[in-house]
Motif scaffolding. Structure first.
Motif, PDB file in Angstrom:
ATOM      1  N   LEU A 150       0.803  -1.223   0.000  1.00  0.00           N
ATOM      2  CA  LEU A 150       0.000   0.000   0.000  1.00  0.00           C
ATOM      3  C   LEU A 150       0.836   1.273   0.000  1.00  0.00           C
ATOM      4  O   LEU A 150       0.293   2.361  -0.234  1.00  0.00           O
ATOM      5  CB  LEU A 150      -0.965  -0.002   1.182  1.00  0.00           C
ATOM      6  CG  LEU A 150      -1.941  -1.187   1.219  1.00  0.00           C
ATOM      7  CD1 LEU A 150      -2.920  -1.042   2.365  1.00  0.00           C
ATOM      8  CD2 LEU A 150      -2.654  -1.349  -0.112  1.00  0.00           C
ATOM      9  N   GLN A 151       2.128   1.172   0.276  1.00  0.00           N
ATOM     10  CA  GLN A 151       3.045   2.308   0.155  1.00  0.00           C
ATOM     11  C   GLN A 151       4.163   1.889  -0.804  1.00  0.00           C
ATOM     12  O   GLN A 151       5.335   1.878  -0.459  1.00  0.00           O
ATOM     13  CB  GLN A 151       3.588   2.728   1.526  1.00  0.00           C
ATOM     14  CG  GLN A 151       2.516   3.288   2.431  1.00  0.00           C
ATOM     15  CD  GLN A 151       3.064   3.833   3.737  1.00  0.00           C
ATOM     16  OE1 GLN A 151       4.266   3.868   3.995  1.00  0.00           O
ATOM     17  NE2 GLN A 151       2.168   4.268   4.603  1.00  0.00           N
ATOM     18  N   ASP A 193      -3.738   8.352  -1.418  1.00  0.00           N
ATOM     19  CA  ASP A 193      -4.069   8.175  -0.001  1.00  0.00           C
ATOM     20  C   ASP A 193      -5.437   7.526   0.190  1.00  0.00           C
ATOM     21  O   ASP A 193      -5.597   6.659   1.048  1.00  0.00           O
ATOM     22  CB  ASP A 193      -4.045   9.521   0.729  1.00  0.00           C
ATOM     23  CG  ASP A 193      -2.642  10.061   0.927  1.00  0.00           C
ATOM     24  OD1 ASP A 193      -1.669   9.289   0.787  1.00  0.00           O
ATOM     25  OD2 ASP A 193      -2.520  11.270   1.218  1.00  0.00           O
ATOM     26  N   ASP A 194      -6.435   7.940  -0.606  1.00  0.00           N
ATOM     27  CA  ASP A 194      -7.771   7.378  -0.430  1.00  0.00           C
ATOM     28  C   ASP A 194      -7.807   5.892  -0.788  1.00  0.00           C
ATOM     29  O   ASP A 194      -8.496   5.106  -0.134  1.00  0.00           O
ATOM     30  CB  ASP A 194      -8.824   8.171  -1.211  1.00  0.00           C
ATOM     31  CG  ASP A 194      -8.569   8.212  -2.711  1.00  0.00           C
ATOM     32  OD1 ASP A 194      -7.403   8.079  -3.144  1.00  0.00           O
ATOM     33  OD2 ASP A 194      -9.551   8.401  -3.463  1.00  0.00           O
ATOM     34  N   LEU A 195      -7.036   5.477  -1.792  1.00  0.00           N
ATOM     35  CA  LEU A 195      -6.968   4.057  -2.131  1.00  0.00           C
ATOM     36  C   LEU A 195      -6.235   3.281  -1.044  1.00  0.00           C
ATOM     37  O   LEU A 195      -6.656   2.180  -0.663  1.00  0.00           O
ATOM     38  CB  LEU A 195      -6.278   3.852  -3.483  1.00  0.00           C
ATOM     39  CG  LEU A 195      -6.146   2.402  -3.951  1.00  0.00           C
ATOM     40  CD1 LEU A 195      -7.509   1.719  -4.050  1.00  0.00           C
ATOM     41  CD2 LEU A 195      -5.401   2.350  -5.277  1.00  0.00           C
ATOM     42  N   LEU A 208      -8.044   0.217   0.948  1.00  0.00           N
ATOM     43  CA  LEU A 208      -7.479  -1.128   0.984  1.00  0.00           C
ATOM     44  C   LEU A 208      -7.090  -1.541   2.399  1.00  0.00           C
ATOM     45  O   LEU A 208      -7.253  -2.702   2.790  1.00  0.00           O
ATOM     46  CB  LEU A 208      -6.292  -1.227   0.037  1.00  0.00           C
ATOM     47  CG  LEU A 208      -6.646  -1.088  -1.453  1.00  0.00           C
ATOM     48  CD1 LEU A 208      -5.386  -0.989  -2.291  1.00  0.00           C
ATOM     49  CD2 LEU A 208      -7.540  -2.228  -1.899  1.00  0.00           C
ATOM     50  N   LEU A 209      -6.605  -0.595   3.181  1.00  0.00           N
ATOM     51  CA  LEU A 209      -6.272  -0.871   4.580  1.00  0.00           C
ATOM     52  C   LEU A 209      -7.539  -1.245   5.358  1.00  0.00           C
ATOM     53  O   LEU A 209      -7.537  -2.185   6.160  1.00  0.00           O
ATOM     54  CB  LEU A 209      -5.578   0.336   5.201  1.00  0.00           C
ATOM     55  CG  LEU A 209      -4.909   0.150   6.543  1.00  0.00           C
ATOM     56  CD1 LEU A 209      -3.895  -0.976   6.515  1.00  0.00           C
ATOM     57  CD2 LEU A 209      -4.236   1.453   6.958  1.00  0.00           C
ATOM     58  N   GLY A 210      -8.623  -0.532   5.082  1.00  0.00           N
ATOM     59  CA  GLY A 210      -9.909  -0.858   5.709  1.00  0.00           C
ATOM     60  C   GLY A 210     -10.402  -2.240   5.307  1.00  0.00           C
ATOM     61  O   GLY A 210     -10.918  -2.996   6.142  1.00  0.00           O
ATOM     62  N   HIS A 211     -10.241  -2.576   4.036  1.00  0.00           N
ATOM     63  CA  HIS A 211     -10.632  -3.910   3.549  1.00  0.00           C
ATOM     64  C   HIS A 211      -9.818  -4.988   4.275  1.00  0.00           C
ATOM     65  O   HIS A 211     -10.371  -6.005   4.724  1.00  0.00           O
ATOM     66  CB  HIS A 211     -10.433  -3.994   2.038  1.00  0.00           C
ATOM     67  CG  HIS A 211     -10.779  -5.321   1.461  1.00  0.00           C
ATOM     68  ND1 HIS A 211     -12.079  -5.758   1.307  1.00  0.00           N
ATOM     69  CD2 HIS A 211      -9.990  -6.329   1.016  1.00  0.00           C
ATOM     70  CE1 HIS A 211     -12.078  -6.980   0.796  1.00  0.00           C
ATOM     71  NE2 HIS A 211     -10.818  -7.343   0.609  1.00  0.00           N
TER      72      HIS A 211
END
Length: 180
Positions: free
Chosen positions: A70-71, A79-81, A85-88
């Motif tokens: 993710l980074q 940032d929104d993606l 994805l972190l929330g998922h």
């Protein structure tokens, strides 16, 4: 406490990483990012994703590969993606493990993100200077942005203060651009 900027840096990292390294570990590819993923359309489900460059796999904190993906050091991840994805990921972990602590994971994510960004900045500088591969320098602004973002987590306050005192130039260009 040892003296000198390097010793201070190492001591800060020891303090930050000790609790994380005492927790449960999982397989960590350590180079888990988009260029090392293959799309295999002839397969079904998760088997459609192939992995490259896993020879350095070790046991490590679960957050390491998540932050690696993710980074991504070579590809812009908005940032929104990243947050989506972190929330998922967090929802999937919580479903599989009801005791999953998202706040603790967010802390580990910031720690692993800062550690990884710091390491990559050094590697890319070395690849330029020692190995004559200046193309990696193009990725430094992205990685510095990740480092800055991860240093914003409260657990990272001592390390952020170290960077501000020992290496103020690392974010100097970004600070000047933000002021204009």
């Amino acid at each position: 406490m040892a003296s000198g900027a390097r010793a201070q840096y190492e001591n800060i990292w020891r303090g930050l990483l000790a609790p994380l390294l005492a927790e449960a570990r999982t397989w960590s590819l350590r180079d888990f990012h988009s260029p090392n993923l293959l799309w295999l359309p002839e397969r079904e489900g998760a088997r459609r994703i192939g992995l490259l460059d896993f020879q350095d796999c070790v046991l490590g904190p679960p957050a390491y590969d998540v932050v690696s993906l993710l980074q991504d050091a070579r590809v812009d991840v908005p940032d929104d993606l990243e947050l989506k994805l972190l929330g998922h990921y967090a929802r999937a972990r919580k479903q599989a493990q009801p005791e999953f602590d998202m706040a603790a994971f967010a802390c580990a994510y910031a720690l692993m993100g800062a550690q990884r960004s710091s390491k990559i900045l050094g590697i890319f500088a070395r690849l330029d200077k020692r190995d004559g591969k200046p193309n990696y320098l193009a990725h430094i602004p992205r990685v510095k942005n990740y480092l800055r973002k991860n240093l914003g987590h409260p657990v990272m306050a001592d390390l952020k203060n170290w960077f501000d005192a020992a290496m103020p130039q690392i974010f100097a260009n970004e600070d000047q651009e933000a002021a204009t």
